[in-house]
Scaffold this active site. Structure first.
Site, mmCIF file in Angstrom:
data_model
loop_
_atom_site.group_PDB
_atom_site.id
_atom_site.type_symbol
_atom_site.label_atom_id
_atom_site.label_comp_id
_atom_site.label_asym_id
_atom_site.label_seq_id
_atom_site.Cartn_x
_atom_site.Cartn_y
_atom_site.Cartn_z
ATOM 1 N N HIS A 157 0.815 -1.223 0.000
ATOM 2 C CA HIS A 157 0.000 0.000 0.000
ATOM 3 C C HIS A 157 0.847 1.272 0.000
ATOM 4 O O HIS A 157 0.298 2.368 -0.060
ATOM 5 C CB HIS A 157 -0.942 -0.009 1.200
ATOM 6 C CG HIS A 157 -1.995 -1.065 1.104
ATOM 7 N ND1 HIS A 157 -3.176 -0.881 0.419
ATOM 8 C CD2 HIS A 157 -2.021 -2.338 1.564
ATOM 9 C CE1 HIS A 157 -3.892 -1.992 0.487
ATOM 10 N NE2 HIS A 157 -3.213 -2.892 1.162
ATOM 11 N N ASP A 364 3.152 9.247 -1.836
ATOM 12 C CA ASP A 364 2.051 8.478 -1.274
ATOM 13 C C ASP A 364 1.718 7.322 -2.208
ATOM 14 O O ASP A 364 1.663 7.503 -3.427
ATOM 15 C CB ASP A 364 0.806 9.359 -1.107
ATOM 16 C CG ASP A 364 -0.032 8.969 0.104
ATOM 17 O OD1 ASP A 364 0.068 7.806 0.530
ATOM 18 O OD2 ASP A 364 -0.776 9.820 0.606
#
Length: 472
Positions: A157, A364
């Site tokens: 992730h 991110d």
């Protein structure tokens, strides 16, 4: 497949309603587990004097959770240490903050061995196992050592760092080697997938063709699989009673001013210091706009035992204080800085009330706040999303105002552009983004990955040929 077994560092509380405070990943995994009569295994978040492997089972809303307590040394070395002080900064390109301590690596390995010992008796022969995130990279290899023959997938992730950054990790090759125990590895973007493949190719002599990464007699299927949100559910949440109540509260509080909103964990990867500086530059360069706008930054603390997180909190408080001291007036404060979280239905109302969503991480893996902001908007009068080019979400949400978060000028210019954007253009941009998050939602994400995990064909997006990629 009889069941889906999800393994992650923490197991979220399973809630039945949409108004809970579960994060996007928790909501996504819960939905997948319900579909496959699943089991969710991980650390309870509690500390025990001695690790026994005793499992606490709970069943709610069609999902069984199984959690174990860890010893204090495990938490210090595995979680606070290797996961959050070594891998997290490294995977977000912050080598300057990464701490390479031998005891951290040893604790990380020990905790993953304990997780493997504990979860293995719960796995049935036909189960598919889905391991989540950087906390548990070696878990697949540990399960294989214990005789597990099941299909095992891993999803990252976070970003995967470029090869030369990863080489700063003393045990980089050993860590990557353990990942060949997985049948499938998923990444949010092609960039992260390519970085992983390049490391194996250039450092270990592997090959990559047709989505299959090979090293010797071992191979892994690599998959680009960006996570989504339940778009319809979140859009409904934004029209719900609590969201509407929050929307009216924010409109009264705004007093006819345009609200810019940021919602992020208090983390150096989120670019909050640079965001505040970009907003400060906007105030300095646009004196006529000063009292017509304000920034609401919601930043619940996390990982408070890690020094880097203590430092960023102090830095942000300092910048916010300086900006407010320089520009505030009797009836206006330019930055409202809030250090606690809110339930999803409250946030949906906040997003809907905002003229601008400011999502500017320095790096991110995905960033679901960007997608939630889009889903929450009023289709007839949507707000504008300003999004970092370095968030995984930027690959999908191309109609946002994309910015370099390191540039205060770009952030300031984007705020000015967003405030002046005509309604027709706002609607056009919003429609394009909403269509994307609706089509590539959380159901699409979990089905795409589970199909690959079961060995079924999955359409592949066009990817770069590694041989043509300049070595980084």
């Amino acid at each position: 497949m009889s069941r889906l077994v999800v393994v992650s560092n923490r197991v979220a509380a399973i809630t039945g309603g949409a108004a809970g405070s579960q994060g996007g990943l928790a909501v996504a995994l819960t939905a997948a587990l319900r579909e496959y009569r699943g089991l969710w295994f991980g650390w309870s978040g509690e500390i025990t004097d001695e690790f026994t492997g005793q499992i606490n089972f709970q069943r709610q809303n069609g999902v069984t959770t199984a959690t174990v307590d860890l010893e204090e040394q495990d938490v210090e070395e595995y979680y606070d240490g290797y996961a959050n002080r070594t891998l997290w900064p490294l995977f977000h390109y912050r080598v300057d903050l990464a701490e390479y301590e031998r005891e951290f690596a040893e604790g990380y390995q020990r905790a993953n061995e304990r997780f493997a010992d504990t979860v293995l008796p719960l796995i049935e022969p036909d189960d598919a196992i889905w391991v989540q995130d950087y906390h548990m990279i070696p878990l697949g290899a540990e399960l294989r050592k214990r005789g597990c023959k099941n299909r095992i997938g891993f999803f990252l992730h976070t970003p995967w760092p470029p090869r030369r950054l990863l080489l700063t990790l003393p045990e980089a090759n050993e860590l990557v080697a353990t990942m060949f125990a997985y049948d499938v590895i998923g990444f949010h973007t092609d960039e992260w997938l390519q970085s992983f493949a390049e490391f194996v190719i250039f450092e270990n002599g592997g090959t990559f063709e047709d989505g299959i990464l090979r090293l010797g007699d071992k191979e892994i299927r690599l998959l680009v699989c960006p996570i989504g949100i339940d778009c319809g559910e979140f859009a409904s949440l934004a029209r719900g009673e609590q969201a509407q109540k929050t929307l009216e509260q924010m409109r009264v509080s705004a007093n006819n001013r345009a609200m810019i909103v940021g919602v992020d964990r208090l983390d150096y990867s989120k670019g909050l210091e640079a965001r505040f500086l970009g907003y400060e530059r906007f105030l300095r360069e646009n004196p006529d706009e000063r009292k017509e706008v304000f920034l609401l930054q919601i930043a619940p603390p996390s990982r408070g035992t890690v020094e880097a997180y203590q430092d960023i909190r102090g830095s942000l408080e300092g910048i916010a204080g300086r900006v407010n001291g320089a520009y505030a007036d009797l009836d206006w404060v330019p930055i409202r800085y809030v250090n606690h979280g809110y339930p999803r239905d409250v946030l949906a109302g906040v997003y809907r009330a905002a003229r601008i969503g400011l999502v500017t991480p320095l790096r991110d893996g995905m960033n679901l706040v960007a997608k939630e902001f889009v889903a929450a908007q009023d289709p007839d009068d949507p707000g504008v999303l300003i999004l970092s080019r370095f968030a995984g979400a930027a690959v999908q949400l191309k109609d946002a105002l994309l910015v370099n978060p390191y540039s205060a000028e770009e952030v300031a210019d984007a705020i000015r552009t967003a405030l002046a954007m005509p309604r027709e253009e706002r609607i056009r941009r919003w429609k394009a983004m909403f269509e994307n998050i609706q089509n590539e939602d959380v159901v699409w994400w979990r089905q795409r990955f589970t199909q690959a995990l079961l060995g079924e064909p999955v359409p592949e997006p066009e990817v770069l040929e590694i041989s043509n990629v300049a070595q980084r």
